[in-house]
Design a protein around this motif. Sequence first.
Motif, PDB file in Angstrom:
ATOM      1  N   ILE A 269      33.674  40.915   4.401  1.00 46.30           N
ATOM      2  CA  ILE A 269      33.783  39.827   5.544  1.00 46.30           C
ATOM      3  C   ILE A 269      33.842  40.511   6.700  1.00 46.30           C
ATOM      4  O   ILE A 269      34.300  41.723   6.757  1.00 46.30           O
ATOM      5  N   PRO A 270      33.239  39.907   7.970  1.00 47.57           N
ATOM      6  CA  PRO A 270      33.266  40.679   9.268  1.00 47.57           C
ATOM      7  C   PRO A 270      34.602  41.133   9.592  1.00 47.57           C
ATOM      8  O   PRO A 270      34.506  42.105  10.381  1.00 47.57           O
ATOM      9  N   GLU A 271      35.650  40.330   9.178  1.00 51.81           N
ATOM     10  CA  GLU A 271      37.127  40.935   9.865  1.00 51.81           C
ATOM     11  C   GLU A 271      37.667  42.010   9.178  1.00 51.81           C
ATOM     12  O   GLU A 271      38.421  42.762   9.725  1.00 51.81           O
ATOM     13  N   THR A 272      36.881  42.705   7.977  1.00 56.89           N
ATOM     14  CA  THR A 272      37.546  43.881   7.248  1.00 56.89           C
ATOM     15  C   THR A 272      37.727  45.078   8.358  1.00 56.89           C
ATOM     16  O   THR A 272      38.547  45.838   7.996  1.00 56.89           O
ATOM     17  N   VAL A 273      36.513  45.138   9.250  1.00 57.51           N
ATOM     18  CA  VAL A 273      36.854  46.405  10.207  1.00 57.51           C
ATOM     19  C   VAL A 273      38.078  46.302  11.037  1.00 57.51           C
ATOM     20  O   VAL A 273      38.466  47.278  11.795  1.00 57.51           O
ATOM     21  N   SER A 274      38.639  45.035  10.918  1.00 60.67           N
ATOM     22  CA  SER A 274      39.969  45.150  11.892  1.00 60.67           C
ATOM     23  C   SER A 274      41.196  44.743  11.040  1.00 60.67           C
ATOM     24  O   SER A 274      42.165  44.600  11.873  1.00 60.67           O
ATOM     25  N   PHE A 275      40.919  44.825   9.997  1.00 56.89           N
ATOM     26  CA  PHE A 275      42.285  45.151   9.099  1.00 56.89           C
ATOM     27  C   PHE A 275      42.888  46.504   9.560  1.00 56.89           C
ATOM     28  O   PHE A 275      42.594  47.283  10.214  1.00 56.89           O
ATOM     29  N   LEU A 276      44.287  46.524   9.330  1.00 55.71           N
ATOM     30  CA  LEU A 276      44.877  47.763   9.418  1.00 55.71           C
ATOM     31  C   LEU A 276      45.389  48.079   8.321  1.00 55.71           C
ATOM     32  O   LEU A 276      46.670  47.675   7.685  1.00 55.71           O
ATOM     33  N   PRO A 277      44.924  49.294   7.778  1.00 60.50           N
ATOM     34  CA  PRO A 277      43.847  49.898   8.386  1.00 60.50           C
ATOM     35  C   PRO A 277      42.422  49.170   7.879  1.00 60.50           C
ATOM     36  O   PRO A 277      42.547  48.317   7.088  1.00 60.50           O
ATOM     37  N   PRO A 278      41.412  49.626   8.549  1.00 64.66           N
ATOM     38  CA  PRO A 278      40.204  49.010   8.111  1.00 64.66           C
ATOM     39  C   PRO A 278      39.978  49.288   6.530  1.00 64.66           C
ATOM     40  O   PRO A 278      39.995  50.169   6.207  1.00 64.66           O
ATOM     41  N   LEU A 279      39.276  48.227   6.141  1.00 63.15           N
ATOM     42  CA  LEU A 279      39.226  48.135   4.493  1.00 63.15           C
ATOM     43  C   LEU A 279      37.998  48.545   4.161  1.00 63.15           C
ATOM     44  O   LEU A 279      36.910  48.385   4.285  1.00 63.15           O
ATOM     45  N   THR A 280      38.215  49.488   3.046  1.00 61.61           N
ATOM     46  CA  THR A 280      37.141  49.867   2.107  1.00 61.61           C
ATOM     47  C   THR A 280      36.765  48.897   1.250  1.00 61.61           C
ATOM     48  O   THR A 280      37.793  48.042   0.607  1.00 61.61           O
ATOM     49  N   THR A 281      35.689  48.283   0.994  1.00 63.26           N
ATOM     50  CA  THR A 281      35.311  47.145   0.212  1.00 63.26           C
ATOM     51  C   THR A 281      33.847  47.380  -0.352  1.00 63.26           C
ATOM     52  O   THR A 281      33.057  47.913   0.119  1.00 63.26           O
ATOM     53  N   VAL A 282      33.520  46.081  -1.167  1.00 63.64           N
ATOM     54  CA  VAL A 282      32.239  46.096  -1.728  1.00 63.64           C
ATOM     55  C   VAL A 282      31.686  45.167  -1.022  1.00 63.64           C
ATOM     56  O   VAL A 282      31.936  43.866  -0.770  1.00 63.64           O
TER      57      VAL A 282
END
Length: 339
Positions: A269-282
């Motif tokens: 989802i677009p918000e994953t780059v703003s997670f702390l830390p940015p999220l590794t994801t599929v």
Amino acid sequence: MSDVAMLAGVSAQTVSRVANGHTTVKESNRQRVLAAMKQLGYRPNSAARALRRGEFRTIGVIILSLSSTGNVRILEAIATAAARESYAVTLLPVSAPTEREVRGAFTRFSESAVDGVIAVMGAELLDSPTVSLPPNVQVAVSDAHAGDRYSVVDTDQVNGTREAVRHLLDLGHRTVWHLAGPEESFAARRRAAAWQATLAEAEREIPPLVHGDWSAESGYRAGLRLAAESGCTAVFTANDQMALGLLRALNETGREVPGDVSVVGFDDIPETVSFLPPLTTVRQDFATLGRLLVEGVLRRLRTDSVEPGITLVPTHLVVRASTAPPGVPEGARPAGWHG
């Protein structure tokens, strides 16, 4: 229509041809008819035209839940793709994954003006003997385990999960825990099965499965449990929202990510780059999934045939800062690790 014909100085048949988009009308007559329609405020009756043609240019969508970000994005993609084909969408959310609920949804669609139905749910609910599909209504299904009765399009759940689990194993983690979605979700079941199979193929220990309900709050509750597992150094979560709650729980309990625990999500989802830390994801390609589901329904409407096989939309692992080799603090990771 008679008023338009009189004002334009043409026959009612000519007005009908213009209203229905026929190309056999002289351009000068077409322009006079369009001008008369505008002056009189005339609008073609789409309902009457649909009854006459036997089509309604509407696709019904049955979906199990609108609480998950993934389902909302699938619905958005379906609506966008349908609009491009000049089709509308009628939504029927199903409150529970039961035969009764699904049967009721299809009964309502059989009484409604829809040309086709897209079912974002497990195919086993459609194949129940108590569920009767509306006659002459074409069906597409977003479930790779559906049979050859439907147009079938799904995200490549298995490969996406394998990439996530193998990424964590390749980093050096002895095993990978899994925060799964709700048991009634076909997508959650596919990802959980692929997670287990990948660990089994690698001859790794398979930890107990932990379930959430797709929400960040359920991820937080599960994260408190996982934080207490001393042997838990890597977690694959079935969606990004639960991963967000998991990150919060790990932070509150003093477990550093990724120094103590690496975390991988699913969806991007677009918000994953703003997670702390940015999220590794599929990453799932929701736009392509929605477009192919709509195309599957329309293909059946236009040809009354089903293409054999299943269309799987590829996934892609996006590596960010939430994963690292076990025991590697953030400051000791190599430059450029964020991916």
